[in-house]
Design a protein around this motif. Structure first.
Motif, PDB file in Angstrom:
ATOM      1  N   UNK A  74       0.836  -1.202   0.000  1.00  0.00           N
ATOM      2  CA  UNK A  74       0.000   0.000   0.000  1.00  0.00           C
ATOM      3  C   UNK A  74       0.869   1.249   0.000  1.00  0.00           C
ATOM      4  N   UNK A  75       1.974   1.223   0.737  1.00  0.00           N
ATOM      5  CA  UNK A  75       2.907   2.357   0.741  1.00  0.00           C
ATOM      6  C   UNK A  75       3.546   2.521  -0.636  1.00  0.00           C
ATOM      7  N   UNK A  76       3.890   1.400  -1.266  1.00  0.00           N
ATOM      8  CA  UNK A  76       4.461   1.449  -2.616  1.00  0.00           C
ATOM      9  C   UNK A  76       3.461   2.079  -3.587  1.00  0.00           C
ATOM     10  N   UNK A  77       2.198   1.641  -3.515  1.00  0.00           N
ATOM     11  CA  UNK A  77       1.154   2.192  -4.375  1.00  0.00           C
ATOM     12  C   UNK A  77       0.930   3.678  -4.112  1.00  0.00           C
ATOM     13  N   UNK A  78       1.015   4.068  -2.840  1.00  0.00           N
ATOM     14  CA  UNK A  78       0.846   5.483  -2.497  1.00  0.00           C
ATOM     15  C   UNK A  78       1.926   6.320  -3.169  1.00  0.00           C
ATOM     16  N   UNK A  79       3.167   5.842  -3.121  1.00  0.00           N
ATOM     17  CA  UNK A  79       4.262   6.554  -3.773  1.00  0.00           C
ATOM     18  C   UNK A  79       4.064   6.635  -5.279  1.00  0.00           C
ATOM     19  N   UNK A  80       3.606   5.536  -5.870  1.00  0.00           N
ATOM     20  CA  UNK A  80       3.344   5.507  -7.312  1.00  0.00           C
ATOM     21  C   UNK A  80       2.245   6.504  -7.667  1.00  0.00           C
ATOM     22  N   UNK A  81       1.162   6.493  -6.894  1.00  0.00           N
ATOM     23  CA  UNK A  81       0.016   7.363  -7.182  1.00  0.00           C
ATOM     24  C   UNK A  81       0.375   8.841  -7.058  1.00  0.00           C
ATOM     25  N   UNK A  82       1.111   9.186  -6.003  1.00  0.00           N
ATOM     26  CA  UNK A  82       1.518  10.585  -5.798  1.00  0.00           C
ATOM     27  C   UNK A  82       2.366  11.060  -6.969  1.00  0.00           C
ATOM     28  N   UNK A 294       9.037   5.965  -1.187  1.00  0.00           N
ATOM     29  CA  UNK A 294      10.070   6.584  -2.029  1.00  0.00           C
ATOM     30  C   UNK A 294      10.349   5.735  -3.267  1.00  0.00           C
ATOM     31  N   UNK A 295      10.337   4.415  -3.074  1.00  0.00           N
ATOM     32  CA  UNK A 295      10.568   3.510  -4.207  1.00  0.00           C
ATOM     33  C   UNK A 295       9.472   3.679  -5.250  1.00  0.00           C
ATOM     34  N   UNK A 296       8.212   3.797  -4.796  1.00  0.00           N
ATOM     35  CA  UNK A 296       7.102   3.981  -5.738  1.00  0.00           C
ATOM     36  C   UNK A 296       7.257   5.241  -6.564  1.00  0.00           C
ATOM     37  N   UNK A 297       7.662   6.329  -5.912  1.00  0.00           N
ATOM     38  CA  UNK A 297       7.866   7.590  -6.624  1.00  0.00           C
ATOM     39  C   UNK A 297       9.002   7.469  -7.635  1.00  0.00           C
ATOM     40  N   UNK A 298      10.064   6.790  -7.242  1.00  0.00           N
ATOM     41  CA  UNK A 298      11.218   6.652  -8.126  1.00  0.00           C
ATOM     42  C   UNK A 298      10.909   5.762  -9.327  1.00  0.00           C
ATOM     43  N   UNK A 299      10.110   4.717  -9.103  1.00  0.00           N
ATOM     44  CA  UNK A 299       9.729   3.826 -10.211  1.00  0.00           C
ATOM     45  C   UNK A 299       8.983   4.593 -11.299  1.00  0.00           C
ATOM     46  N   UNK A 300       8.086   5.478 -10.888  1.00  0.00           N
ATOM     47  CA  UNK A 300       7.337   6.269 -11.867  1.00  0.00           C
ATOM     48  C   UNK A 300       8.280   7.174 -12.657  1.00  0.00           C
TER      49      UNK A 300
END
Length: 318
Positions: A74-82, A294-300
Motif C-alpha cells: 500500500x505504501x508502494x502504491x501510495x508513492x506511485x500514485x503521488x 520513495x521507491x514507488x515515486x522513483x519507479x514512476x
C-alpha cells in the motif's frame, strides 16, 4: 467558436487552450474566457488519442500473492500514485486470479493499448512477464531484479545486505544458532535474502546448517510458516534467533505462543518489511524497513523516462 465577433478555427482554439506559444496571449485569454463562460472542458480521451498516448501506467497483480495483506505494498502504491498525479498520469491496476493468469493481464494491457508503460513487482529469476514485455519492446520497469540478460530498467532493495546485517547484528549479541524463514525460492528477493544470510554467517565464522533454513509459499496460506517455526524449535539444537520476512510474522508468533516461548527472552526475531503487526504486537518486533513510498515515486520517474525514449540500461539501481 466566436470570440468577440471573430470566428476562430478549431485548431487555434485547441492550441490556445493547450497554451501553445504561437497563439497570442490576447487570443489565448479570450478563448479561455469563452470556454469558462460556456463551461467547456477539453475531452481528455480525444486529447490522448491525438497524442497517441493513454497517459496511464499499468500494474498487473496476482490475487494469490496477498499484496494487500500488509502495509508495504500500500505504501508502494501510495508513492506511485503521488508521483503519477504530478505528471498527469492515471494508474490501471489489473488483478489476476493467480500468477499463471498474470501474463494474460499484461497481454490485454499491451495489445489493447490500455497503458503507456508497466511496473512489475515480485520478480522471478526466470520471469515470463519480463520476456513478454521485452519481446513486445514495451516500456516497463521492475521493482526487483531477474536473471534476464537483455537490458531492462529496475529498482531494487538490497536484500543481501539487509539479511547479512541482520545476521551480523545477532552474532554480535552472541547468537550462534540463527534460523532463516524465507519466501518462495523461485522469486529473486528471497534468493538475495538467502545469500545475505549465508554471507552473514560466514562473516561471523558460523557454519551454515541447512536444517535451520525454511521457505514458505503464498498459496499455502500462512500455515507453512507456522509449521516451520514449530519444526525449527523442536530440533535437538533449536535456533536462538530467527530472521524472516515479516509477512510470516503472525504465524511465527502464533507458533512461539503455542510453544510457550517468549520473544526477546527465549528467542530473538528480526523481520524484514516492517508490517503493522511488528508495531501492534504486545512485544514489538525488531524489523528492517524498506523505503516503499520513495521507491514507488522513483519507479514512476524511471518509467516516464523510458516512455520518453531513454535507454533502459541507463536506469538500473539497487
Amino acid at each position: 467558436l466566436k470570440v468577440n465577433k471573430k470566428i476562430l478555427s478549431p485548431t487555434t482554439i485547441s492550441r490556445a487552450l493547450a497554451g501553445y506559444s504561437d497563439v497570442s496571449s490576447k487570443t489565448r485569454c479570450r478563448v479561455q474566457d469563452a470556454a469558462k463562460k460556456h463551461n467547456y472542458h477539453p475531452n481528455p480521451v480525444a486529447q490522448r488519442l491525438q497524442k497517441g498516448k493513454t497517459e496511464t501506467i499499468g500494474i498487473a497483480l496476482s490475487a494469490s500473492q496477498n499484496y494487500f495483506k500488509g502495509t508495504f505494498f500500500l505504501d508502494l502504491l501510495a508513492g506511485i500514485s503521488v508521483s503519477l498525479s504530478k505528471v498527469g498520469y492515471d494508474l490501471n491496476i489489473s488483478v489476476a486470479p493467480n500468477s499463471e493468469h498474470e501474463i494474460d493481464s499484461l497481454r490485454r494491457m499491451v495489445q489493447g493499448k490500455r497503458v503507456d508503460g508497466i511496473i512489475l513487482t515480485l520478480t522471478k529469476a526466470v520471469d515470463e512477464r519480463i520476456s513478454y514485455l521485452l519481446d513486445q519492446n514495451f516500456p516497463f520497469v521492475l521493482y526487483g531484479r531477474t536473471e534476464e540478460p537483455r537490458p531492462h530498467a529496475f529498482l531494487d532493495i538490497d536484500g543481501e545486505l539487509a539479511f547479512r546485517e541482520a545476521c551480523t547484528f545477532l552474532i554480535e549479541l552472541g547468537h550462534k544458532r540463527i534460523a532463516l524463514i524465507n519466501g518462495e525460492p523461485e522469486y529473486m528477493f528471497p534468493a538475495f535474502c538467502s545469500e545475505g544470510y549465508r554471507n552473514g554467517l560466514k562473516s561471523g565464522n558460523l557454519p551454515f546448517d541447512p536444517e535451520l533454513v525454511r521457505a514458505w509459499r503464498h498459496r499455502d496460506g500462512q500455515l507453512s510458516s507456522f509449521q516451520q517455526t514449530v519444526e525449527l524449535m523442536q530440533l535437538s539444537e533449536p535456533p536462538t534467533a530467527i530472521v524472516f520476512q515479516t509477512e510470516a510474522a503472525a504465524d511465527i508468533l502464533q507458533a512461539l505462543l503455542l510453544l510457550q516461548l517468549q520473544v526477546g527472552k527465549d528467542i530473538a526475531l528480526i523481520g524484514y518489511d516492517d508490517l503493522e503487526i511488528t508495531k501492534t504486537n504486545i512485544q514489538p518486533l525488531t524489523t528492517m524497513r524498506p523505503p516503499a513510498r520513495n521507491a514507488g515515486e522513483q519507479l514512476v520517474g524511471m518509467l516516464i523516462q523510458i516512455i520518453d525514449g531513454r535507454a533502459a540500461e541507463d536506469l538500473q539501481e539497487v
